[in-house]
Structures are given as C-alpha cells and as structure tokens.
Design an enzyme around this catalytic site. Structure first.
Site, short mmCIF file in Angstrom:
data_model
loop_
_atom_site.label_atom_id
_atom_site.label_comp_id
_atom_site.label_asym_id
_atom_site.label_seq_id
_atom_site.Cartn_x
_atom_site.Cartn_y
_atom_site.Cartn_z
N LYS A 98 0.86 -1.17 0.00
CA LYS A 98 0.00 0.00 0.00
C LYS A 98 0.90 1.23 0.00
CE LYS A 98 -4.05 -2.07 2.16
NZ LYS A 98 -3.58 -3.44 1.94
N ASP A 134 -1.41 -2.21 -4.16
CA ASP A 134 -2.80 -2.28 -3.72
C ASP A 134 -3.52 -0.96 -3.97
OD1 ASP A 134 -3.08 -4.89 -2.84
OD2 ASP A 134 -2.35 -4.45 -0.83
N GLN A 163 -10.72 -1.62 -8.36
CA GLN A 163 -11.85 -1.89 -7.47
C GLN A 163 -13.17 -1.73 -8.23
OE1 GLN A 163 -10.52 -0.07 -3.30
NE2 GLN A 163 -9.97 1.27 -4.99
N ARG A 184 -5.10 -7.11 -10.56
CA ARG A 184 -6.00 -7.78 -9.61
C ARG A 184 -7.31 -6.99 -9.53
NH1 ARG A 184 -3.98 -7.06 -3.99
NH2 ARG A 184 -2.34 -8.53 -4.58
N LYS A 187 -13.67 -6.24 -5.26
CA LYS A 187 -14.90 -5.44 -5.19
C LYS A 187 -14.63 -4.07 -4.61
CE LYS A 187 -18.19 -9.28 -4.88
NZ LYS A 187 -19.30 -9.90 -4.11
N GLY A 188 -13.77 -3.97 -3.60
CA GLY A 188 -13.48 -2.70 -2.95
C GLY A 188 -13.88 -2.74 -1.49
N ALA A 189 -13.03 -2.20 -0.61
CA ALA A 189 -13.26 -2.33 0.83
C ALA A 189 -13.14 -1.02 1.59
CB ALA A 189 -12.27 -3.34 1.42
N HIS A 227 -13.94 -14.27 -3.06
CA HIS A 227 -14.29 -15.54 -2.42
C HIS A 227 -15.68 -16.00 -2.84
CE1 HIS A 227 -11.52 -13.36 0.32
NE2 HIS A 227 -10.94 -14.52 0.40
N ARG A 289 -11.49 -6.57 6.99
CA ARG A 289 -11.92 -7.94 6.76
C ARG A 289 -13.31 -8.17 7.37
NH1 ARG A 289 -7.91 -6.90 4.68
NH2 ARG A 289 -9.53 -6.27 3.21
#
Length: 308
Positions: A98, A134, A163, A184, A187-189, A227, A289
C-alpha cells in the site's frame, strides 16, 4: 448496513483501543493475520507453497505519519525479500504494498512513495518475483496508477489493483488490459461516497463481471480477488470463452477465508494465490476484513460471546 460503520471504526483510535484490549481479539485476528514478524510468517509461506498454493505478502500498516516510518516500511519489505531469497521461495511468493505505507499521504508523498517502493520492486525482480500495488481510497488512485506506470518502464511485471465498485474502473481496466500487465480485480473495501462508487451490492457485482470480461478479453494477466462462488464460476466461464489456459490467469483469496476452496482450485490446476498479511499494526486490516463480509463479523462476535 454494518460495513460502513465498521470501516469508520477502522479509523477510530477509541475503537482501536477497545478492540485491541478485548481478550478474544488476538485469537480471532490470528485467523486472518498469522504472525507479527517475518520469522513467524515465513513458515506459513513454506506450508502454503508445499500445498501447491502461491502467496502474496502484505506487511500491514498504512496510517503512517512520518518519513521515518515510510523508510521502516520499505526496509521491512526488503527484509522479507531477503528471507524469501534465502529459502528459494521467490518464484512462489510476491509482495503486495500500500503506497500510503510508503509515505504517499505525506508532504511530497507521491515522489516519496515512488522513491521508497522502487528499491522493493527492484529487489523483488532480482529474486524472480514481483510487487502488486494495492488500491486504496479513490483520492489516492491517480498517484498509484502514475507510480505503477513509472515502475513498469523498468519492471513491466509490476501489478496493480482495481476496485469494481468505483465508477472509473471500467475505463481503468480497458487502459490496463494490455500485454504484460498484471491486474488484480477486487470489489473494494473502503467507504466511498455515492458520487464515485456504487453503493448497492448487486450493482457492484454487475460491475465486477463487466470489468472481469474486459480483463479476460484483453492481453494482460487477470488476478481475480474474490471468495464469491458465483464470481469464481463466472471467471472460469469467461476464461474458457476467451480461450485462456489455466496458467493465464489466477485466483486470489485472503488467508483464513475459504481455505478448503484454495486447495480445491489448486487441485484443479488453477493458479491459486493466498493474500497473507503480517505485522504488528494489524487493526485497520482486520477491521476491513470484518466489513467486507458479514460472516467475518459474526465469527468475531460469536468468539467474543463464547470467550466471555
């Protein structure tokens, strides 16, 4: 929705103290973060690779406030690369970084982050592996993509993350889906405003599939960060239609989540990479998470109830 509230808590010093002090926190954190030091995480890497999996390693800690901390982050990755070299694991393990951890948000941060990450990318290339940048919140992305473009001039294998929930990402994907690129998709967090990002889960999923199609039909190397069983099945179908072989894309999942699925995909011949974080500054990573998936939050709450 609980997700935005949890993401807000990830920035709260008060919540950090409460969560960190809870007796149950450490055992639950260990599910997602298998160690605090490189000595603790290297055996995990060895175990995962012996099982036919690949790894991307993230030294957690992004909310730095000093230039000295950015140098420490750089040095932590350089130490990790030396350990991977010593064990001959370079070709099975890459790094995720990051740029905020490398000083991106500090005064003169773009140049500082580039100066800090370049020796990490160079050292990674020397042992036969690479680095993926990232994605963070939307205000940092122009800088991240510019650094990515600069690094790829000398290290074309350098990857980046896009994302799906951001409106801009379909255009980014078209630009990035060229030969030699490694992208990569997640979805985005991060908590993003409605002006720049989809807020509805169904819309995010639709955007993910549209972007995945762009990547699969492009000339680069897609890395599918999900996932979701449905998205995994869609990925396999899109790869088949695009005529991609199993080694021309990969799945990526978080350490500690759906571990049996990691092994199943690897056994089917897919490249399956486990995103494995370690370090002492685990709080922000852990809270994201929890925010990403209700089952993670339920797991944490259930553990707290059981322990009390």
């Amino acid at each position: 929705m609980l997700g935005p509230a949890i993401l807000a808590a990830s920035r709260s010093d008060k919540m950090r103290r409460i969560v960190s002090a809870a007796p149950v926190t450490k055992p639950v954190v260990n599910r997602f973060i298998p160690g605090e030091t490189v000595d603790q995480v290297i055996p995990i890497v060895a175990d995962l690779t012996e099982k036919g999996l690949e790894v991307t390693l993230d030294v957690v800690g992004e909310d730095i406030t000093t230039v000295e901390q950015s140098y420490a982050a750089r040095d932590a990755y350089l130490e990790l690369i030396e350990r991977l070299k010593d064990l001959g694991l370079g070709t099975r393990a890459e790094m995720s970084v990051k740029l905020s951890m490398f000083g991106q948000a500090l005064p003169g941060g773009h140049e500082l982050a580039l100066a800090n990450v370049r020796p990490v990318v160079e050292a990674a290339a020397a042992i036969g592996t690479t680095v993926t940048l990232d994605a963070e919140d939307h205000t940092t992305l122009d800088s991240m993509f510019a650094i990515h473009d600069e690094l790829r001039k000398d290290f074309p294998q350098t990857g980046c993350v896009i994302q799906a929930y951001l409106f801009r990402t379909e255009a980014d994907a078209r630009r990035l889906a060229d030969a030699g690129s490694r992208v990569r998709i997640v979805k985005g967090a991060y908590k993003e405003p409605a002006e720049v990002a989809y807020q509805d889960k169904a819309e995010i999923d639709k955007a993910y599939v549209r972007i995945l199609k762009i990547l699969m039909e492009g000339r680069g190397y897609p890395m599918i960060g999900s996932h979701d069983p449905r998205l995994i099945a869609i990925t396999q179908e899109l790869a088949r239609k695009a005529g991609r072989k199993l080694d021309e894309y990969e799945f990526q999942m978080l350490y500690g989540i759906r571990s049996e699925e990691h092994l199943r995909l690897a056994a089917e011949g897919h490249r399956m990479r486990v995103y494995t974080a370690y370090g002492t500054d685990w709080y922000g990573y852990f809270m994201r998470r929890l925010a990403e998936k209700p089952a993670n939050l339920l797991f944490f709450v259930r553990s707290m109830i059981t322990k009390n």
